[in-house]
Design an enzyme around this catalytic site. Structure first.
Site, PDB file in Angstrom:
ATOM      1  N   LYS A 131       4.127  -9.053  17.074  1.00 41.03           N
ATOM      2  CA  LYS A 131       4.454 -10.081  16.644  1.00 41.03           C
ATOM      3  C   LYS A 131       4.014 -12.133  16.869  1.00 41.03           C
ATOM      4  O   LYS A 131       3.820 -12.629  16.540  1.00 41.03           O
ATOM      5  CB  LYS A 131       6.481 -10.189  16.586  1.00 41.03           C
ATOM      6  CG  LYS A 131       6.633  -8.856  15.404  1.00 41.03           C
ATOM      7  CD  LYS A 131       6.453  -9.923  13.895  1.00 41.03           C
ATOM      8  CE  LYS A 131       6.936  -8.860  13.026  1.00 41.03           C
ATOM      9  NZ  LYS A 131       6.936  -9.141  11.519  1.00 41.03           N
ATOM     10  N   TYR A 160       4.487  -3.632  19.402  1.00 42.79           N
ATOM     11  CA  TYR A 160       5.019  -3.998  18.006  1.00 42.79           C
ATOM     12  C   TYR A 160       5.902  -5.113  18.140  1.00 42.79           C
ATOM     13  O   TYR A 160       5.369  -6.405  17.422  1.00 42.79           O
ATOM     14  CB  TYR A 160       6.186  -3.183  17.305  1.00 42.79           C
ATOM     15  CG  TYR A 160       7.133  -4.054  16.884  1.00 42.79           C
ATOM     16  CD1 TYR A 160       6.749  -4.013  15.159  1.00 42.79           C
ATOM     17  CD2 TYR A 160       8.283  -4.263  17.173  1.00 42.79           C
ATOM     18  CE1 TYR A 160       7.752  -4.723  14.813  1.00 42.79           C
ATOM     19  CE2 TYR A 160       8.840  -5.288  16.373  1.00 42.79           C
ATOM     20  CZ  TYR A 160       8.450  -5.046  14.621  1.00 42.79           C
ATOM     21  OH  TYR A 160       9.010  -6.098  14.196  1.00 42.79           O
ATOM     22  N   ASN A 207       1.432  -1.222   0.377  1.00 44.11           N
ATOM     23  CA  ASN A 207       0.053   0.427  -0.071  1.00 44.11           C
ATOM     24  C   ASN A 207       0.927   1.177   0.210  1.00 44.11           C
ATOM     25  O   ASN A 207       0.621   2.358   0.195  1.00 44.11           O
ATOM     26  CB  ASN A 207      -0.836  -0.170   1.279  1.00 44.11           C
ATOM     27  CG  ASN A 207      -0.534  -0.087   2.499  1.00 44.11           C
ATOM     28  OD1 ASN A 207       0.551   0.070   2.371  1.00 44.11           O
ATOM     29  ND2 ASN A 207      -1.118   0.374   3.924  1.00 44.11           N
ATOM     30  N   ARG A 259      19.545   2.866  25.502  1.00 42.55           N
ATOM     31  CA  ARG A 259      18.156   3.494  24.761  1.00 42.55           C
ATOM     32  C   ARG A 259      16.991   2.366  25.815  1.00 42.55           C
ATOM     33  O   ARG A 259      17.415   1.168  26.065  1.00 42.55           O
ATOM     34  CB  ARG A 259      18.153   3.334  23.770  1.00 42.55           C
ATOM     35  CG  ARG A 259      17.025   3.294  22.845  1.00 42.55           C
ATOM     36  CD  ARG A 259      16.127   2.735  21.487  1.00 42.55           C
ATOM     37  NE  ARG A 259      17.421   2.091  21.084  1.00 42.55           N
ATOM     38  CZ  ARG A 259      17.076   0.834  19.650  1.00 42.55           C
ATOM     39  NH1 ARG A 259      17.227   1.952  18.883  1.00 42.55           N
ATOM     40  NH2 ARG A 259      17.753   0.057  19.592  1.00 42.55           N
ATOM     41  N   ASN A 276      18.748  -9.475  13.142  1.00 42.80           N
ATOM     42  CA  ASN A 276      18.535  -8.017  13.492  1.00 42.80           C
ATOM     43  C   ASN A 276      19.199  -8.069  11.294  1.00 42.80           C
ATOM     44  O   ASN A 276      20.773  -8.320  11.683  1.00 42.80           O
ATOM     45  CB  ASN A 276      20.137  -7.259  13.929  1.00 42.80           C
ATOM     46  CG  ASN A 276      19.807  -6.842  15.132  1.00 42.80           C
ATOM     47  OD1 ASN A 276      19.435  -8.037  15.842  1.00 42.80           O
ATOM     48  ND2 ASN A 276      19.176  -5.865  15.731  1.00 42.80           N
ATOM     49  N   ASP A 310      15.734  -2.053  25.065  1.00 44.46           N
ATOM     50  CA  ASP A 310      16.906  -2.976  24.060  1.00 44.46           C
ATOM     51  C   ASP A 310      17.192  -3.761  25.657  1.00 44.46           C
ATOM     52  O   ASP A 310      17.422  -3.961  26.465  1.00 44.46           O
ATOM     53  CB  ASP A 310      18.228  -2.021  24.510  1.00 44.46           C
ATOM     54  CG  ASP A 310      17.927  -1.467  22.412  1.00 44.46           C
ATOM     55  OD1 ASP A 310      17.295  -1.398  21.934  1.00 44.46           O
ATOM     56  OD2 ASP A 310      19.201   0.135  22.645  1.00 44.46           O
ATOM     57  N   SER A 312       9.805 -12.547  14.525  1.00 44.48           N
ATOM     58  CA  SER A 312      11.270 -10.628  14.947  1.00 44.48           C
ATOM     59  C   SER A 312      11.979 -11.927  16.080  1.00 44.48           C
ATOM     60  O   SER A 312      11.157 -12.491  17.299  1.00 44.48           O
ATOM     61  CB  SER A 312      10.849 -10.297  15.253  1.00 44.48           C
ATOM     62  OG  SER A 312      12.523  -9.435  16.007  1.00 44.48           O
TER      63      SER A 312
HETATM   64  N1  UFG Z   1      21.827   1.336  18.500  1.00 42.77           N
HETATM   65  C1  UFG Z   1      22.949   2.251  18.742  1.00 42.77           C
HETATM   66  N2  UFG Z   1      22.550   3.341  18.345  1.00 42.77           N
HETATM   67  C2  UFG Z   1      21.820   3.955  17.641  1.00 42.77           C
HETATM   68  C3  UFG Z   1      20.909   2.777  16.755  1.00 42.77           C
HETATM   69  C4  UFG Z   1      20.560   1.765  17.617  1.00 42.77           C
HETATM   70  O1  UFG Z   1      23.660   2.100  19.912  1.00 42.77           O
HETATM   71  O2  UFG Z   1      21.318   5.012  16.505  1.00 42.77           O
HETATM   72  C5  UFG Z   1      21.860   0.498  19.299  1.00 42.77           C
HETATM   73  C6  UFG Z   1      20.484  -0.411  20.133  1.00 42.77           C
HETATM   74  O3  UFG Z   1      21.250   0.201  21.505  1.00 42.77           O
HETATM   75  C7  UFG Z   1      21.004  -1.856  19.796  1.00 42.77           C
HETATM   76  C8  UFG Z   1      21.603  -2.002  18.583  1.00 42.77           C
HETATM   77  O4  UFG Z   1      21.929  -1.226  17.679  1.00 42.77           O
HETATM   78  O5  UFG Z   1      21.825  -2.620  20.379  1.00 42.77           O
HETATM   79  C9  UFG Z   1      20.382  -2.810  17.057  1.00 42.77           C
HETATM   80  O6  UFG Z   1      19.382  -2.171  17.638  1.00 42.77           O
HETATM   81  P1  UFG Z   1      18.560  -1.626  16.271  1.00 42.77           P
HETATM   82  O7  UFG Z   1      17.559  -0.908  17.139  1.00 42.77           O
HETATM   83  O8  UFG Z   1      19.466  -1.591  14.983  1.00 42.77           O
HETATM   84  O9  UFG Z   1      17.736  -2.809  16.577  1.00 42.77           O
HETATM   85  P2  UFG Z   1      17.222  -3.760  17.614  1.00 42.77           P
HETATM   86  O10 UFG Z   1      18.142  -5.141  17.881  1.00 42.77           O
HETATM   87  O11 UFG Z   1      16.921  -2.653  18.557  1.00 42.77           O
HETATM   88  O12 UFG Z   1      15.829  -4.606  16.912  1.00 42.77           O
HETATM   89  C10 UFG Z   1      15.760  -5.596  17.172  1.00 42.77           C
HETATM   90  C11 UFG Z   1      14.495  -6.067  15.760  1.00 42.77           C
HETATM   91  C12 UFG Z   1      12.853  -5.064  15.647  1.00 42.77           C
HETATM   92  C13 UFG Z   1      12.632  -5.319  17.144  1.00 42.77           C
HETATM   93  C14 UFG Z   1      13.723  -4.933  18.069  1.00 42.77           C
HETATM   94  C15 UFG Z   1      13.071  -5.298  19.297  1.00 42.77           C
HETATM   95  O13 UFG Z   1      15.138  -5.584  14.096  1.00 42.77           O
HETATM   96  O14 UFG Z   1      12.425  -5.797  14.728  1.00 42.77           O
HETATM   97  O15 UFG Z   1      15.025  -5.586  17.577  1.00 42.77           O
HETATM   98  O16 UFG Z   1      13.981  -4.949  20.578  1.00 42.77           O
HETATM   99  F1  UFG Z   1      11.815  -4.525  17.227  1.00 42.77           F
END
Ligand code: UFG
Length: 341
Positions: free
Chosen positions: A155, A151, A35, A297, A181, A300, A126
């Site tokens: 899932k 979110y 969409n 964050r 990831n 996390d 996920s």
């Molecule tokens: N991180 C940073 N700086 C940033 C962005 C991310 O240090 O600007 C760190 C985060 O703290 C984390 C790592 O990079 O330690 C990965 O972060 P992402 O946001 O890329 O990915 P996540 O592991 O948070 O995301 C995954 C999945 C999502 C899911 C999420 C839930 O990709 O689909 O876990 O926790 F929703």
């Protein structure tokens, strides 16, 4: 007998476009449907350019029950891979109903039609369902943790909906792939990730910082109980991830499933810290990233990585691309976007 047809909902998105390419290259007919609520036509055009031909594209919202029914009347669909969903964790906390409505309704509309034809559904789940695991790496048997965001909850709920539906409706088969990831871009640099606004995920933030769109990357937390204090994740190359879908769909269509509902982890099995990822990006691409440590964050987890041996054994799939190749592809894509801009 002609080729099997796979419907890819959310086919113009980051993962959907890469999966479409791999399916088409493996000999499947693909119907892309989207969409365009969270992307433009860049990836659709990229997919057609990579394949050297136009693929059928259906503009539609999978929340529109009548439209989904009409789609199934129009095409003979052998399998559906469902990506059409919202995916921003923070936004889902602020607007839970938007997430529950979109992510659950779209999936139920698909299942309602697939069950009538005794078909096959692959759901994009996920690693978020594992939360903060007690034991690493996580297997498909690892306990699930209560979701920390709407979110993440969608899932888990979609996995439940698929499992219960497969149990109830004979002939229906389902596979949930739990992605770790996903990062990178197609080696052609014709398709990739197109985050809108400020990226939430690490790699798009890195590439946008490297190209000068962002002033500084914040590394969220350097006091985690990990070797270098930053979080550990399992970064899976997007093309490797896409190939796992081809393996899973083929397993379904060839009737090789052990159970009508199966789950597979899709990761490398290799933990990489945020700091390691930033350093690897700088080294392989010969660029410097302006970064700083920032507070943790919210939401996390410290560390999560996959045990991918089930996918390896049953799907005959494993991650092949090195983190260096993947980070080089991510950078090539960002540079391509800059030239387009
Ligand atoms: N991180 C940073 N700086 C940033 C962005 C991310 O240090 O600007 C760190 C985060 O703290 C984390 C790592 O990079 O330690 C990965 O972060 P992402 O946001 O890329 O990915 P996540 O592991 O948070 O995301 C995954 C999945 C999502 C899911 C999420 C839930 O990709 O689909 O876990 O926790 F929703």
């Amino acid at each position: 007998m002609g080729n099997k047809t796979v419907l890819v909902s959310g086919g113009a998105g980051f993962i959907g476009s890469h999966v479409t390419v791999e399916l088409a290259q493996a000999g499947y007919d693909v119907v892309m449907a989207d969409n365009f609520s969270n992307c433009d036509e860049t990836n659709y055009r990229g997919v057609c350019a990579i394949l050297g031909r136009d693929l059928p594209l259906v503009r539609m919202d999978f929340c529109d029950e009548a439209r989904v029914k009409a789609l199934f009347a129009e095409f003979h669909i052998d399998a559906v891979i469902h990506f059409a969903a919202f995916k921003a964790v923070g936004e889902s906390v602020r607007e839970p109903l938007k997430y529950y409505r979109n992510n659950l309704l779209s999936f139920m509309n698909i299942l309602e039609n697939v069950r009538k034809i005794g078909g096959n559904v692959l759901f994009s789940s996920s690693a978020t369902v594992y939360g903060e695991p007690d034991r690493l790496p996580v297997t498909e048997e690892s306990p699930l943790q209560p979701a920390t965001s709407p979110y993440g909850n969608t899932k888990q709920m979609c996995e439940d909906i698929l499992r219960d539906s497969v149990k109830a409706y004979s002939g229906l088969r389902g596979i949930a792939l739990r992605y770790f990831n996903p990062i990178g871009a197609h080696p052609s640099a014709l398709i990739g990730e197109l985050p809108r606004g400020v990226p939430n995920n690490l790699v798009p933030f890195i590439t946008q910082t490297a190209i000068g769109k962002r002033a500084c990357l914040s590394i969220f937390g350097n006091d985690y109980p990990t070797p270098d204090g930053t979080c550990l994740r399992d970064y899976i190359d997007i093309v490797d991830l896409a190939k796992a879908h081809v393996c899973a769909v083929t397993r379904m269509l060839e009737g090789r499933m052990d159970n009508a509902y199966e789950i597979f982890n899709i990761g490398t099995g290799r933990p990489v810290s945020v700091m390691e990822l930033v350093n690897a990006f700088e080294k392989v691409n010969g660029v410097e990233i302006n970064w700083q440590f920032a507070p943790r964050r919210a939401g996390d987890v410290t560390a999560v990585w996959a045990d991918p041996s089930l996918a390896c054994g049953k799907l005959g799939w494993k991650a092949e691309r090195s983190i260096e190749e993947t980070l080089a592809a991510a950078w090539a894509w960002e540079k391509k976007l800059a030239n387009l801009a």
